[in-house]
Design an enzyme around this catalytic site. Structure first.
Site, PDB file in Angstrom:
ATOM      1  NE  ARG A  50     -13.456   7.310 -10.395  1.00  0.00           N
ATOM      2  CZ  ARG A  50     -12.262   6.902  -9.885  1.00  0.00           C
ATOM      3  NH1 ARG A  50     -12.470   8.324  -8.523  1.00  0.00           N
ATOM      4  NH2 ARG A  50     -12.111   6.009  -9.197  1.00  0.00           N
ATOM      5  CG  ASP A 110      -2.298   5.789  -6.579  1.00  0.00           C
ATOM      6  OD1 ASP A 110      -1.397   5.855  -6.827  1.00  0.00           O
ATOM      7  OD2 ASP A 110      -3.238   5.391  -5.941  1.00  0.00           O
ATOM      8  CG  ASP A 148      -8.688   7.843  -7.452  1.00  0.00           C
ATOM      9  OD1 ASP A 148      -9.477   7.465  -8.221  1.00  0.00           O
ATOM     10  OD2 ASP A 148      -7.157   6.782  -7.623  1.00  0.00           O
TER      11      ASP A 148
HETATM   12  P1  AMP Z   1      -6.286   6.201  -3.327  1.00  0.00           P
HETATM   13  O1  AMP Z   1      -6.185   6.254  -1.816  1.00  0.00           O
HETATM   14  O2  AMP Z   1      -8.308   6.286  -2.846  1.00  0.00           O
HETATM   15  O3  AMP Z   1      -6.259   6.457  -4.554  1.00  0.00           O
HETATM   16  O4  AMP Z   1      -6.357   4.705  -3.176  1.00  0.00           O
HETATM   17  C1  AMP Z   1      -5.237   4.165  -3.274  1.00  0.00           C
HETATM   18  C2  AMP Z   1      -5.297   2.162  -2.963  1.00  0.00           C
HETATM   19  O5  AMP Z   1      -5.489   1.960  -1.556  1.00  0.00           O
HETATM   20  C3  AMP Z   1      -5.595   1.386  -4.354  1.00  0.00           C
HETATM   21  O6  AMP Z   1      -4.757   0.947  -4.394  1.00  0.00           O
HETATM   22  C4  AMP Z   1      -7.428   1.526  -3.476  1.00  0.00           C
HETATM   23  O7  AMP Z   1      -8.207   0.439  -4.257  1.00  0.00           O
HETATM   24  C5  AMP Z   1      -7.278   1.333  -2.509  1.00  0.00           C
HETATM   25  N1  AMP Z   1      -7.732   1.567  -1.165  1.00  0.00           N
HETATM   26  C6  AMP Z   1      -8.416   2.426  -0.918  1.00  0.00           C
HETATM   27  N2  AMP Z   1      -9.137   2.902   0.401  1.00  0.00           N
HETATM   28  C7  AMP Z   1      -9.933   1.439   0.497  1.00  0.00           C
HETATM   29  C8  AMP Z   1     -11.017   0.285   1.232  1.00  0.00           C
HETATM   30  N3  AMP Z   1     -11.896   0.690   1.506  1.00  0.00           N
HETATM   31  N4  AMP Z   1     -10.300  -0.832   0.661  1.00  0.00           N
HETATM   32  C9  AMP Z   1      -9.562  -1.516  -0.127  1.00  0.00           C
HETATM   33  N5  AMP Z   1      -9.066  -0.962  -0.372  1.00  0.00           N
HETATM   34  C10 AMP Z   1      -9.013   0.366  -0.646  1.00  0.00           C
HETATM   35 MG    MG Z   2      -6.410   5.998  -6.241  1.00  0.00          MG
END
Ligand code: AMP
Ligand code: MG
Length: 489
Positions: A171, A247, A257
Site C-alpha cells: 500500500r 483507527d 483500510d
Molecule cells: P483492521 O480490522 O484491519 O482495521 O485491523 C484492526 C486491528 O487488528 C489492527 O490493529 C490490525 O493490525 C489488527 N489485525 C487485523 N488482522 C490481523 C491479523 N491477521 N494479525 C494480526 N493483527 C491483525
Molecule cells: Mg485498520
C-alpha cells in the site's frame, strides 16, 4: 536501489513504533505490480519487475528500508482499545515522488509484529484483491485514497473460517497516521507524544499551518475539513467504507483500510454490507455523523494543546466539530448539484436533489445508473426511456424530470456543456460488489486472475463509456447480488 527511501517516521521517539522486519514466506508469486504508480513514485520499475515477488512478500527487504510497525489505539464500533497498532502491516519506509510529495510504502500481511495480539499477521488473498481493486477504483474516480502498488501470493495457507491462500498487499499512503495514533498517546496521558505527533503531522500534511496563530486548533480544523470533503465524496459515488473505526480514519484525508467496503447498487441510505456491522453503525447514510463522532475523539486528544485553560479548549474544539457539520453539508450539496447538472445555486436545489433520492429509494433505482443516464439525458432527449427505465415504475420519474427541466431553464450552462460536466462526475463504472466477488472467487478457486485484471482495466476509466465493457455497468441480477462482505481479519 529499487526504492529511493527517505524515512522520517522512524526519527520520531521510540515509543511511536516497534522496529520489525517482515517474516519471509515459502513461495512468493507476484500477482500484480502497478507500474504506472511505481514510475510516478520514482521507483526502479525494472528492478521491481525482476525482484517484485521477493520484495513485496517481505522476503527481500530493499536497501534503505527501515521496517517498523506503527503504534496506535482506536475506538472500534464505539468501544475503546488503548492498544491496536500494526498487527500485520509493516512500514518499509517513505519515498518522495516526482512532485515532492512524501509517501509511505507499507506491506500488509507481512507477518506478526509486537501488536499482533492473537492474530497471525497475515492476510488472505480475497481481502488483498478487494483492497487492490477498490483503492485503484477510488483513485480513478478522483477520490483521495491510499493506493495499490503490488499484490503477491505467499504460497502459504491462512486459516480463517476456511483455509485460504495467503497474500501480501503493498500500500502507498500519504501517511498511515490515524485518529487512533493520536488516541494512543492521549490514552497514556502522554501529552508530549501528542504534541510530537501533531508537529509531525503539521510538517508532513499541513505545512502552511506552521504560521497559524493557534496551529493545533488550525490542525484540528484542517483535518475536519478534509474529512468533511472526503465523506461527501463517498456519498456522491455510493461508497460504504464499512468499518469507520477511529483507527481506520486518516489525518491526511485519504480513504484507508478497505476491509468489507463496497459500493451500493440500488439506492437505500440504510445499506450495510459488512458482516460485523450488525447494528448498521457504519451504514451508508450514517457515515457523515460517524465522521463527526470520530473527529470529536481526535479533538479530545488535542485539548491540552489547543488551550491551557480546559474550558476554553473545549469551546474551541466544539466550534470545529460544529463547523464540520456545515462543511459536510456544503460539500455534499455542491457535489449533488454537480451530479444533477446545476452550475448555479438556488434555494430549492436541496429539495430537488432530495426529491430525486426519495424517488430512487421508493423505486429501487440503481444509484450509479440513474445519475449516468441523467447525464446522457442532459445532452440528448432521446435518452429519456433509458433514464426512466431505471425506476421500477418508469412513469414515476416524469414529474421529477419536469421539475428538473424547469430548474435547468434558469441555469447558465448550455445542454452540451452540462452533459460533459455531468459525465465527468457521474461514473459509468464502479467496482460493483458482485464483480469484485466474482474476481476474488476465480482467483481463489482456480488461480485465475483474468477477471481481476479486466476489472482493473474497466475501472481505470470510470467516466468513459467503454461500450465493449457495457456489461460491467449493469447492477447484479437477483442471483448475483452480494449481501455481505467480510473483513480481512
Ligand atoms: P483492521 O480490522 O484491519 O482495521 O485491523 C484492526 C486491528 O487488528 C489492527 O490493529 C490490525 O493490525 C489488527 N489485525 C487485523 N488482522 C490481523 C491479523 N491477521 N494479525 C494480526 N493483527 C491483525
Ligand atoms: Mg485498520
Amino acid at each position: 536501489m529499487a526504492f529511493p527511501f527517505d524515512n522520517s517516521y522512524v526519527g520520531l521517539p521510540e515509543r511511536f513504533f516497534a522496529p520489525q522486519a517482515p517474516t519471509p514466506v515459502t513461495e512468493p508469486w507476484l500477482i500484480k505490480l502497478n507500474e504506472p504508480l511505481a514510475a510516478e513514485l520514482g521507483l526502479d520499475v525494472e528492478a521491481l519487475r525482476r525482484d517484485g515477488a521477493a520484495i513485496f512478500s517481505g522476503n527481500l527487504v530493499p536497501e534503505g528500508a527501515e521496517p517498523l510497525a506503527m503504534a496506535y489505539a482506536g475506538h472500534q464500533f464505539g468501544g475503546f482499545s488503548p492498544q491496536l497498532g500494526d498487527g500485520r502491516a509493516i512500514l518499509l519506509g517513505e519515498v518522495v515522488d516526482r512532485n515532492g510529495k512524501r509517501f509511505d510504502i507499507q506491506l500488509k500481511g507481512a507477518g506478526p509484529t509486537p501488536f499482533s495480539r492473537r492474530g497471525d499477521g497475515r492476510a488472505a488473498i480475497g481481502p488483498v484483491l478487494r483492497e487492490y481493486i477498490i483503492s485503484e477504483a477510488m483513485f480513478a474516480l478522483g477520490i483521495p485514497a491510499t493506493r495499490a502498488l503490488a499484490a503477491v501470493t505467499t504460497g502459504e495457507p491462512v486459516y480463517r473460517e476456511e483455509v485460504l491462500p495467503g497474500a501480501v498487499f503493498t500500500r502507498v499512503a500519504a501517511s498511515h497516521i490515524r485518529v487512533g495514533t493520536f488516541q494512543y498517546f492521549a490514552a497514556r496521558g502522554d501529552t508530549d507524544g501528542v504534541r510530537a505527533l501533531a508537529d509531525y503531522v503539521i510538517d508532513r500534511h499541513y505545512p502552511a499551518l506552521k504560521e497559524a496563530e493557534e496551529p493545533y486548533l488550525a490542525l484540528f480544523s484542517a483535518i475536519s475539513e478534509r474529512q468533511a470533503a472526503l465523506i461527501a465524496r463517498w456519498l456522491h459515488i455510493g461508497f460504504i467504507h464499512g468499518v469507520m473505526n477511529t483507527d481506520n480514519m486518516t489525518v491526511s484525508g485519504e480513504t484507508i483500510d478497505f476491509g468489507p467496503c463496497a459500493f451500493m447498487d440500488a439506492y437505500n441510505p440504510a445499506t450495510v454490507f459488512s458482516s460485523i456491522d450488525q447494528h448498521g453503525r457504519y451504514a451508508y447514510a450514517n457515515q457523515p455523523a460517524i465522521g463527526q463522532w470520530n473527529l470529536a475523539r481526535l479533538g479530545e486528544t488535542l485539548l491540552p494543546l489547543i488551550d491551557a485553560e480546559p474550558d476554553k479548549a473545549v469551546d474551541k474544539a466544539n466550534a470545529v466539530i460544529r463547523a464540520y457539520g456545515e462543511r459536510f453539508q456544503a460539500a455534499w450539496l455542491a457535489g449533488m448539484r454537480d451530479k444533477i447538472g446545476l452550475a448555479g445555486e438556488e434555494d430549492g436545489d436541496l429539495d430537488l436533489v432530495q426529491a430525486l433520492l426519495s424517488l430512487m429509494q421508493a423505486q429501487g433505482a440503481d444509484f450509479t445508473l440513474v445519475f449516468r443516464r441523467l447525464s446522457d439525458l442532459a445532452g440528448n432527449d432521446d435518452a429519456e426511456p433509458a433514464f426512466a427505465g431505471s425506476f421500477r415504475e418508469p412513469e414515476t420519474c416524469r414529474p421529477w424530470l419536469a421539475q428538473w427541466r424547469e430548474r435547468l431553464s434558469r441555469d447558465p450552462q448550455t445542454a452540451g456543456e452540462r452533459a460533459i460536466a455531468m459525465r465527468s462526475v457521474n461514473p459509468a463504472f464502479i467496482p460493483r460488489n458482485h464483480r469484485v466477488e466474482q474476481a476474488i472467487e476465480a482467483a481463489v478457486e482456480n488461480g485465475d486472475f483474468s477477471l481481476f485484471e479486466a476489472l482493473l482495466t474497466v475501472l481505470s476509466k470510470p467516466y468513459e463509456d467503454q461500450p465493449e465493457f457495457a456489461a460491467y455497468m449493469e447492477p447484479p441480477k437477483p442471483e448475483e447480488r452480494v449481501l455481505q462482505t467480510f473483513c480481512g481479519t
